[in-house]
Design a protein around this motif. Structure first.
Motif, PDB file in Angstrom:
ATOM      1  N   ASN A  15      -5.679  50.532  18.101  1.00 31.79           N
ATOM      2  CA  ASN A  15      -6.429  49.573  18.918  1.00 31.79           C
ATOM      3  C   ASN A  15      -6.508  48.251  18.177  1.00 31.79           C
ATOM      4  OD1 ASN A  15      -8.383  50.027  16.958  1.00 31.79           O
ATOM      5  ND2 ASN A  15     -10.030  50.357  18.396  1.00 31.79           N
ATOM      6  N   GLY A  16      -7.180  47.271  18.788  1.00 34.12           N
ATOM      7  CA  GLY A  16      -7.364  45.978  18.150  1.00 34.12           C
ATOM      8  C   GLY A  16      -6.167  45.059  18.325  1.00 34.12           C
ATOM      9  N   ASP A  41      -0.071  44.834  28.626  1.00 32.30           N
ATOM     10  CA  ASP A  41      -1.433  44.506  29.059  1.00 32.30           C
ATOM     11  C   ASP A  41      -2.473  44.811  27.981  1.00 32.30           C
ATOM     12  OD1 ASP A  41      -0.729  43.433  31.524  1.00 32.30           O
ATOM     13  OD2 ASP A  41      -0.693  45.416  32.460  1.00 32.30           O
ATOM     14  N   ASN A  42      -2.109  44.556  26.719  1.00 35.37           N
ATOM     15  CA  ASN A  42      -2.972  44.765  25.553  1.00 35.37           C
ATOM     16  C   ASN A  42      -3.470  46.204  25.423  1.00 35.37           C
ATOM     17  OD1 ASN A  42      -2.504  42.093  25.107  1.00 35.37           O
ATOM     18  ND2 ASN A  42      -4.635  41.507  24.933  1.00 35.37           N
ATOM     19  N   GLN A  43      -2.703  47.156  25.925  1.00 36.63           N
ATOM     20  CA  GLN A  43      -2.985  48.580  25.742  1.00 36.63           C
ATOM     21  C   GLN A  43      -2.186  49.059  24.536  1.00 36.63           C
ATOM     22  OE1 GLN A  43      -5.225  50.386  27.739  1.00 36.63           O
ATOM     23  NE2 GLN A  43      -5.649  48.289  28.388  1.00 36.63           N
ATOM     24  N   CYS A  44      -2.788  49.955  23.748  1.00 35.40           N
ATOM     25  CA  CYS A  44      -2.165  50.409  22.513  1.00 35.40           C
ATOM     26  C   CYS A  44      -1.749  51.876  22.588  1.00 35.40           C
ATOM     27  CB  CYS A  44      -3.128  50.225  21.344  1.00 35.40           C
ATOM     28  SG  CYS A  44      -3.646  48.515  21.088  1.00 35.40           S
ATOM     29  N   LEU A  45      -0.782  52.231  21.771  1.00 39.07           N
ATOM     30  CA  LEU A  45      -0.288  53.594  21.670  1.00 39.07           C
ATOM     31  C   LEU A  45      -1.333  54.489  21.024  1.00 39.07           C
ATOM     32  CD1 LEU A  45       2.268  55.464  21.845  1.00 39.07           C
ATOM     33  CD2 LEU A  45       2.750  54.760  19.505  1.00 39.07           C
ATOM     34  N   GLY A  46      -1.596  55.646  21.606  1.00 33.24           N
ATOM     35  CA  GLY A  46      -2.459  56.666  21.003  1.00 33.24           C
ATOM     36  C   GLY A  46      -3.799  56.153  20.528  1.00 33.24           C
ATOM     37  N   SER A  47      -4.076  56.359  19.234  1.00 33.14           N
ATOM     38  CA  SER A  47      -5.365  55.993  18.635  1.00 33.14           C
ATOM     39  C   SER A  47      -5.362  54.596  18.032  1.00 33.14           C
ATOM     40  CB  SER A  47      -5.739  57.013  17.550  1.00 33.14           C
ATOM     41  OG  SER A  47      -5.885  58.290  18.117  1.00 33.14           O
ATOM     42  N   TYR A  98      -1.113  32.997  24.087  1.00 40.33           N
ATOM     43  CA  TYR A  98      -0.077  33.256  23.095  1.00 40.33           C
ATOM     44  C   TYR A  98       0.303  34.730  23.151  1.00 40.33           C
ATOM     45  CZ  TYR A  98      -1.355  28.722  21.327  1.00 40.33           C
ATOM     46  OH  TYR A  98      -1.600  27.383  21.223  1.00 40.33           O
ATOM     47  N   PHE A  99       1.587  35.003  23.089  1.00 41.32           N
ATOM     48  CA  PHE A  99       2.097  36.363  23.134  1.00 41.32           C
ATOM     49  C   PHE A  99       2.892  36.615  21.861  1.00 41.32           C
ATOM     50  CE2 PHE A  99       1.353  35.002  27.404  1.00 41.32           C
ATOM     51  CZ  PHE A  99       0.823  36.108  28.032  1.00 41.32           C
ATOM     52  N   LEU A 100       2.443  37.617  21.091  1.00 40.52           N
ATOM     53  CA  LEU A 100       3.118  37.948  19.845  1.00 40.52           C
ATOM     54  C   LEU A 100       3.746  39.328  19.941  1.00 40.52           C
ATOM     55  CD1 LEU A 100       0.541  36.688  17.194  1.00 40.52           C
ATOM     56  CD2 LEU A 100       2.593  35.542  18.021  1.00 40.52           C
ATOM     57  N   LYS A 101       4.898  39.475  19.314  1.00 41.66           N
ATOM     58  CA  LYS A 101       5.622  40.744  19.306  1.00 41.66           C
ATOM     59  C   LYS A 101       4.890  41.729  18.409  1.00 41.66           C
ATOM     60  CE  LYS A 101      10.141  42.481  19.792  1.00 41.66           C
ATOM     61  NZ  LYS A 101       9.884  43.448  20.831  1.00 41.66           N
ATOM     62  N   CYS A 102       4.753  42.965  18.878  1.00 42.97           N
ATOM     63  CA  CYS A 102       4.088  44.025  18.127  1.00 42.97           C
ATOM     64  C   CYS A 102       5.101  44.786  17.268  1.00 42.97           C
ATOM     65  CB  CYS A 102       3.415  45.012  19.083  1.00 42.97           C
ATOM     66  SG  CYS A 102       2.074  44.303  20.024  1.00 42.97           S
ATOM     67  N   LEU A 103       4.587  45.564  16.348  1.00 43.85           N
ATOM     68  CA  LEU A 103       5.419  46.366  15.457  1.00 43.85           C
ATOM     69  C   LEU A 103       5.654  47.759  16.020  1.00 43.85           C
ATOM     70  CD1 LEU A 103       3.640  45.494  12.107  1.00 43.85           C
ATOM     71  CD2 LEU A 103       5.768  44.523  12.980  1.00 43.85           C
ATOM     72  N   ASP A 104       6.841  48.267  15.843  1.00 48.14           N
ATOM     73  CA  ASP A 104       7.165  49.688  16.055  1.00 48.14           C
ATOM     74  C   ASP A 104       6.661  50.315  17.351  1.00 48.14           C
ATOM     75  OD1 ASP A 104       8.496  49.726  13.653  1.00 48.14           O
ATOM     76  OD2 ASP A 104       6.793  50.467  12.526  1.00 48.14           O
ATOM     77  N   CYS A 152      -7.155  51.320  13.758  1.00 50.96           N
ATOM     78  CA  CYS A 152      -7.266  52.709  14.207  1.00 50.96           C
ATOM     79  C   CYS A 152      -8.680  52.998  14.694  1.00 50.96           C
ATOM     80  CB  CYS A 152      -6.944  53.663  13.055  1.00 50.96           C
ATOM     81  SG  CYS A 152      -5.250  53.577  12.471  1.00 50.96           S
ATOM     82  N   LEU A 153      -8.783  53.905  15.654  1.00 51.78           N
ATOM     83  CA  LEU A 153     -10.082  54.374  16.122  1.00 51.78           C
ATOM     84  C   LEU A 153     -10.749  55.184  15.016  1.00 51.78           C
ATOM     85  CD1 LEU A 153      -9.109  55.525  19.726  1.00 51.78           C
ATOM     86  CD2 LEU A 153     -10.427  53.498  19.098  1.00 51.78           C
ATOM     87  N   PRO A 154     -12.090  55.300  15.030  1.00 48.10           N
ATOM     88  CA  PRO A 154     -12.771  56.112  14.018  1.00 48.10           C
ATOM     89  C   PRO A 154     -12.223  57.547  13.998  1.00 48.10           C
ATOM     90  CG  PRO A 154     -14.371  54.830  15.257  1.00 48.10           C
ATOM     91  CD  PRO A 154     -13.034  54.652  15.941  1.00 48.10           C
ATOM     92  N   GLY A 155     -12.078  58.097  12.794  1.00 46.86           N
ATOM     93  CA  GLY A 155     -11.556  59.452  12.641  1.00 46.86           C
ATOM     94  C   GLY A 155     -10.046  59.514  12.575  1.00 46.86           C
ATOM     95  N   THR A 156      -9.384  58.355  12.657  1.00 44.43           N
ATOM     96  CA  THR A 156      -7.921  58.310  12.555  1.00 44.43           C
ATOM     97  C   THR A 156      -7.526  57.289  11.490  1.00 44.43           C
ATOM     98  OG1 THR A 156      -7.663  56.604  14.260  1.00 44.43           O
ATOM     99  CG2 THR A 156      -7.662  58.901  15.010  1.00 44.43           C
ATOM    100  N   THR A 157      -6.298  57.391  11.040  1.00 44.79           N
ATOM    101  CA  THR A 157      -5.793  56.473  10.024  1.00 44.79           C
ATOM    102  C   THR A 157      -4.301  56.249  10.213  1.00 44.79           C
ATOM    103  OG1 THR A 157      -5.647  56.035   7.641  1.00 44.79           O
ATOM    104  CG2 THR A 157      -5.336  58.316   8.331  1.00 44.79           C
TER     105      THR A 157
END
Length: 145
Positions: free
Chosen positions: A101-102, A93-99, A81-87, A108-113
């Protein structure tokens, strides 16, 4: 089941086509799945790719996700299943922008929000230093009281 007829060393046998391939029209050899299709397991038929799937090469076995999409493999029957991401959070390839994830790049990675003022919607960035938070709290209490 799709299989290919093969002859080797004077013997004849039927073998399953590998993942990413299917029978040629007469079944005498395996041919790569065409662009826009994929075959996840050996002996399977080439299936059309869903919107958001990266099937730009022939012989695709398990398609990755295109930019702006996230792939889920959670189906018990092996469906993707392929779902559209936000913004613009998903880079492909399931890679995320900056910090970020998931799933759908919403964590967000620890230490980020991704919460609070002066933040881009859903994009994770470093948490404010404690000293800055204390100053904000002092100013807040001075204004309120």
């Amino acid at each position: 089941i799709y299989n290919a007829y093969v002859a080797g060393n004077g013997t004849e046998s039927c073998l399953l086509c590998p993942a990413g391939f299917t029978n040629a029209p007469k079944g005498e050899w395996c041919q790569a799945c065409s662009v826009g299709t994929f075959a996840r397991s050996e002996g399977s038929e080439c299936l059309p790719c869903a919107p958001g799937a990266n099937c730009i090469a022939s012989g695709t076995t398990t398609p990755g996700s295109l930019p702006e999409y996230y792939r889920f493999d959670a189906s018990p029957d092996g469906a993707l299943y392929f779902l559209k991401c936000l913004d613009g959070l998903c880079l492909g390839d399931n890679q995320c922008l900056g910090s970020n994830n998931g799933a759908l790049c919403l964590s967000c990675l620890p230490g980020t929000t991704n919460m609070g003022v002066l933040r881009r919607r859903f994009q994770c960035s470093n948490c404010l230093p404690t000293a800055v938070l204390v100053i904000f709290l002092i100013i807040y209490f001075l204004i309120i009281y």
